[in-house]
Design a protein around this motif. Structure first.
Motif, PDB file in Angstrom:
ATOM      1  N   ARG A   7      42.023  -1.698   6.044  1.00  0.00           N
ATOM      2  CA  ARG A   7      41.785  -2.054   4.648  1.00  0.00           C
ATOM      3  C   ARG A   7      41.649  -0.853   3.727  1.00  0.00           C
ATOM      4  O   ARG A   7      41.359  -1.020   2.537  1.00  0.00           O
ATOM      5  CB  ARG A   7      40.552  -2.958   4.491  1.00  0.00           C
ATOM      6  CG  ARG A   7      40.608  -4.228   5.330  1.00  0.00           C
ATOM      7  CD  ARG A   7      41.895  -4.985   5.134  1.00  0.00           C
ATOM      8  NE  ARG A   7      42.067  -5.468   3.766  1.00  0.00           N
ATOM      9  CZ  ARG A   7      43.190  -5.990   3.277  1.00  0.00           C
ATOM     10  NH1 ARG A   7      44.267  -6.087   4.060  1.00  0.00           N
ATOM     11  NH2 ARG A   7      43.256  -6.411   2.029  1.00  0.00           N
ATOM     12  N   ASP A   8      41.869   0.374   4.238  1.00  0.00           N
ATOM     13  CA  ASP A   8      41.959   1.514   3.324  1.00  0.00           C
ATOM     14  C   ASP A   8      43.183   1.317   2.431  1.00  0.00           C
ATOM     15  O   ASP A   8      44.218   0.805   2.882  1.00  0.00           O
ATOM     16  CB  ASP A   8      42.131   2.822   4.103  1.00  0.00           C
ATOM     17  CG  ASP A   8      40.824   3.341   4.664  1.00  0.00           C
ATOM     18  OD1 ASP A   8      39.771   2.793   4.307  1.00  0.00           O
ATOM     19  OD2 ASP A   8      40.865   4.291   5.476  1.00  0.00           O
ATOM     20  N   PRO A   9      43.105   1.722   1.165  1.00  0.00           N
ATOM     21  CA  PRO A   9      44.276   1.569   0.294  1.00  0.00           C
ATOM     22  C   PRO A   9      45.410   2.488   0.752  1.00  0.00           C
ATOM     23  O   PRO A   9      45.202   3.684   0.982  1.00  0.00           O
ATOM     24  CB  PRO A   9      43.758   1.966  -1.088  1.00  0.00           C
ATOM     25  CG  PRO A   9      42.552   2.812  -0.817  1.00  0.00           C
ATOM     26  CD  PRO A   9      41.956   2.310   0.457  1.00  0.00           C
ATOM     27  N   VAL A  10      46.583   1.916   0.887  1.00  0.00           N
ATOM     28  CA  VAL A  10      47.734   2.685   1.359  1.00  0.00           C
ATOM     29  C   VAL A  10      48.929   2.466   0.429  1.00  0.00           C
ATOM     30  O   VAL A  10      48.960   1.514  -0.357  1.00  0.00           O
ATOM     31  CB  VAL A  10      48.129   2.283   2.797  1.00  0.00           C
ATOM     32  CG1 VAL A  10      46.992   2.551   3.769  1.00  0.00           C
ATOM     33  CG2 VAL A  10      48.581   0.832   2.862  1.00  0.00           C
ATOM     34  N   ILE A  11      49.878   3.349   0.551  1.00  0.00           N
ATOM     35  CA  ILE A  11      51.150   3.208  -0.153  1.00  0.00           C
ATOM     36  C   ILE A  11      52.261   3.135   0.877  1.00  0.00           C
ATOM     37  O   ILE A  11      52.315   3.959   1.814  1.00  0.00           O
ATOM     38  CB  ILE A  11      51.364   4.378  -1.130  1.00  0.00           C
ATOM     39  CG1 ILE A  11      50.413   4.219  -2.326  1.00  0.00           C
ATOM     40  CG2 ILE A  11      52.815   4.454  -1.601  1.00  0.00           C
ATOM     41  CD1 ILE A  11      50.478   5.332  -3.332  1.00  0.00           C
ATOM     42  N   PHE A  42      45.541   8.260  -1.351  1.00  0.00           N
ATOM     43  CA  PHE A  42      45.993   7.093  -0.594  1.00  0.00           C
ATOM     44  C   PHE A  42      46.516   7.514   0.775  1.00  0.00           C
ATOM     45  O   PHE A  42      46.965   8.648   0.972  1.00  0.00           O
ATOM     46  CB  PHE A  42      47.114   6.360  -1.340  1.00  0.00           C
ATOM     47  CG  PHE A  42      46.687   5.761  -2.649  1.00  0.00           C
ATOM     48  CD1 PHE A  42      46.189   4.468  -2.709  1.00  0.00           C
ATOM     49  CD2 PHE A  42      46.765   6.497  -3.822  1.00  0.00           C
ATOM     50  CE1 PHE A  42      45.787   3.911  -3.909  1.00  0.00           C
ATOM     51  CE2 PHE A  42      46.376   5.958  -5.033  1.00  0.00           C
ATOM     52  CZ  PHE A  42      45.873   4.662  -5.083  1.00  0.00           C
ATOM     53  N   ASN A  83      46.322  -2.671   3.381  1.00  0.00           N
ATOM     54  CA  ASN A  83      45.911  -2.911   1.997  1.00  0.00           C
ATOM     55  C   ASN A  83      46.841  -2.121   1.075  1.00  0.00           C
ATOM     56  O   ASN A  83      46.463  -1.104   0.491  1.00  0.00           O
ATOM     57  CB  ASN A  83      44.459  -2.476   1.810  1.00  0.00           C
ATOM     58  CG  ASN A  83      43.962  -2.693   0.392  1.00  0.00           C
ATOM     59  OD1 ASN A  83      44.542  -3.465  -0.378  1.00  0.00           O
ATOM     60  ND2 ASN A  83      42.894  -1.992   0.030  1.00  0.00           N
ATOM     61  N   PRO A  84      48.104  -2.564   0.933  1.00  0.00           N
ATOM     62  CA  PRO A  84      49.066  -1.773   0.152  1.00  0.00           C
ATOM     63  C   PRO A  84      48.801  -1.873  -1.348  1.00  0.00           C
ATOM     64  O   PRO A  84      48.513  -2.937  -1.876  1.00  0.00           O
ATOM     65  CB  PRO A  84      50.409  -2.400   0.518  1.00  0.00           C
ATOM     66  CG  PRO A  84      50.075  -3.820   0.869  1.00  0.00           C
ATOM     67  CD  PRO A  84      48.708  -3.776   1.497  1.00  0.00           C
ATOM     68  N   ARG A  85      48.929  -0.738  -2.025  1.00  0.00           N
ATOM     69  CA  ARG A  85      48.752  -0.691  -3.471  1.00  0.00           C
ATOM     70  C   ARG A  85      50.061  -0.420  -4.213  1.00  0.00           C
ATOM     71  O   ARG A  85      50.130  -0.627  -5.422  1.00  0.00           O
ATOM     72  CB  ARG A  85      47.727   0.388  -3.829  1.00  0.00           C
ATOM     73  CG  ARG A  85      46.353   0.155  -3.214  1.00  0.00           C
ATOM     74  CD  ARG A  85      45.698  -1.118  -3.742  1.00  0.00           C
ATOM     75  NE  ARG A  85      44.405  -1.349  -3.144  1.00  0.00           N
ATOM     76  CZ  ARG A  85      43.268  -0.826  -3.594  1.00  0.00           C
ATOM     77  NH1 ARG A  85      43.295  -0.004  -4.642  1.00  0.00           N
ATOM     78  NH2 ARG A  85      42.131  -1.081  -3.001  1.00  0.00           N
ATOM     79  N   LEU A 115      53.289  -6.499  -5.864  1.00  0.00           N
ATOM     80  CA  LEU A 115      53.011  -5.149  -6.337  1.00  0.00           C
ATOM     81  C   LEU A 115      54.020  -4.743  -7.413  1.00  0.00           C
ATOM     82  O   LEU A 115      55.087  -5.336  -7.516  1.00  0.00           O
ATOM     83  CB  LEU A 115      53.067  -4.173  -5.163  1.00  0.00           C
ATOM     84  CG  LEU A 115      52.029  -4.420  -4.065  1.00  0.00           C
ATOM     85  CD1 LEU A 115      52.303  -3.526  -2.860  1.00  0.00           C
ATOM     86  CD2 LEU A 115      50.618  -4.173  -4.596  1.00  0.00           C
ATOM     87  N   LEU A 166      52.470   2.655  -8.892  1.00  0.00           N
ATOM     88  CA  LEU A 166      51.145   2.040  -8.784  1.00  0.00           C
ATOM     89  C   LEU A 166      50.835   1.141  -9.977  1.00  0.00           C
ATOM     90  O   LEU A 166      49.826   0.442  -9.991  1.00  0.00           O
ATOM     91  CB  LEU A 166      50.062   3.126  -8.690  1.00  0.00           C
ATOM     92  CG  LEU A 166      49.883   3.793  -7.326  1.00  0.00           C
ATOM     93  CD1 LEU A 166      49.129   5.116  -7.474  1.00  0.00           C
ATOM     94  CD2 LEU A 166      49.132   2.855  -6.374  1.00  0.00           C
TER      95      LEU A 166
END
Length: 421
Positions: A4-8, A31, A75-77, A99, A315
């Motif tokens: 759940r860390d924000p990733v790209i 990220f 958790n893709p941003r 997104l 983003l």
């Protein structure tokens, strides 16, 4: 990287010169990187599950990408395309994940030259008269219908590969025969036949954030003489706001970006301003960085941070470069040393040390070594020598380009077949 860390999601970074630069930007912005290799990127080797602490996986299609993202608990941003050839895939993945991205329904129109022309006509974006055909015989008929000169293009080509200007009917059959296979020796099933526009050609670089477009720069393609051409690269130099074509080109390009559903990220557009009036014509459009020297030169000679700015756009943010001054500290250009004479074997490449020593010259690229076969330079992948050029003003850059041409001598022994004719 924790769950759940924000990733790209970085799409197809392997074998892309932009992949590592994008990774650095993503990490700098706080990220994690997840590298996604698509089935459309055939040159990419099998990717391990994790590389240098980063998660990587291969997907067969968009559905598979969405499924694997969900199963991995990511958790893709943002979704960021690293390769120009799979930008449309990134747009589809972004849309499925909710997104920011460019309109996926127009992905094919941004990728295929014939679909691009059809979309332009539909939305009032000016393009040269054209026909899309599916047989060599139809190429001949379309060319005669449009009127010479025409330019023939593969609908899925890039880097000017498979682009040929045809001045009259006598040259048409030979040109058509040469366009039956692509650069991978695969048969071509469709061609674009287009009216050749005589005029000034420009490459235009833009960033888009939330549908607002900010021009970065416009590069003029200069030719050695007034002959018709199919390969645009010779002398290339930025123009500024005082140039009479600057404002019309900027306005036209922003109209085209809207028409093609481009709302986020960098774009590279090529246009021509016709000699028969002030009309601007769309030649090519792609939602990606320029493949030439512009991007690395921006990082050295301006306040732009191209890859950081691009990630911010994907983003859904508004990077400072959209509103602020770009801080260019030099006029930028490029010199391309072509082989325009005959294909043959490279005997020697003289003057490279002198070229590298010239003030205002950087990034000298040499494609061939003595003993290599050197074809006629008709696409981006067969340029003998090129270099980036910069200076305090346009006149200085043009003088440096001229000095570069004087310094370099490419000695080629022509093929026997050429000597026989």
């Amino acid at each position: 990287m924790e769950p759940r860390d924000p990733v790209i999601l970085l799409i197809d970074p392997a074998n892309s010169r932009n992949g590592r630069r994008y990774k650095t930007a993503v990490h700098d912005l706080g990220f994690g990187v997840v590298s996604v290799s698509t089935n459309a990127s055939s040159s990419v080797a099998t990717v391990p599950a994790h590389t240098d602490g980063e998660m990587s996986f291969r997907v067969s299609d968009v559905d598979d990408a969405v499924r694997q993202v969900g199963e991995a608990g990511l958790n893709p941003r943002a979704v960021v395309p690293a390769r120009g050839s799979t930008v449309h895939v990134a747009d589809e993945i972004a849309a499925r994940l909710g997104l920011p991205g460019n309109d996926p329904a127009l992905g094919w129109a941004r990728r295929n030259k014939a679909a691009m022309r059809a979309r332009a006509v539909q939305t009032g974006v000016r393009v040269p008269e054209f026909r899309m055909v599916r047989s060599p015989g139809a190429v001949v008929e379309a060319a005669r219908d449009i009127g010479f000169p025409v330019i023939l293009k593969q609908t899925m080509g890039s880097g000017s590969y498979g682009v040929t200007v045809v001045s009259d009917a006598a040259a048409l059959n030979e040109a058509t025969e040469a366009l039956k296979v692509d650069r991978h020796d695969q048969p071509i099933t469709e061609w674009l036949v287009e009216r050749y526009v005589r005029g000034r050609e420009y490459a235009v670089n833009v960033f888009s954030a939330g549908g607002e477009h900010r021009l970065v720069d416009i590069w003029e393609y200069r030719q050695p003489d007034g002959r018709d051409y199919d390969f645009p690269l010779w002398d290339i130099i930025q123009i500024d706001g005082d140039h009479p074509d600057y404002l019309p080109v900027e306005q036209f390009v922003k109209q085209a970006l809207d028409a093609f559903g481009i709302r986020h990220g960098p774009s590279h557009i090529e246009v021509k301003c016709g000699d028969d009036g002030d009309d601007v014509y769309l030649i090519e459009l792609a939602p990606r960085f320029s493949g030439g020297p512009a991007v690395p030169m921006w990082t050295r000679h301006s306040d732009l941070r191209p890859f950081h700015d691009a990630v911010e756009c994907y983003l859904g943010r508004r990077p400072r470069m959209i509103d602020g001054d770009h801080g260019f500290r030099a006029v930028l250009g490029s010199v391309v040393i072509r082989n325009d004479e005959a294909p043959g074997t490279l005997v020697a490449m003289r003057g490279l040390d002198e070229l590298r020593a010239l003030p205002g010259v950087a990034d000298v690229l040499v494609e061939f070594q003595p003993g290599d076969h050197v074809p006629i330079t008709n696409h981006n992948m067969c340029i003998p020598v090129s270099a980036s050029v910069y200076g305090p003003d346009r006149a200085t850059v043009l003088r440096t380009i001229a000095a570069a041409r004087e310094a370099v001598r490419v000695e080629i022994a022509p093929d026997a077949a050429c000597l026989a004719t």
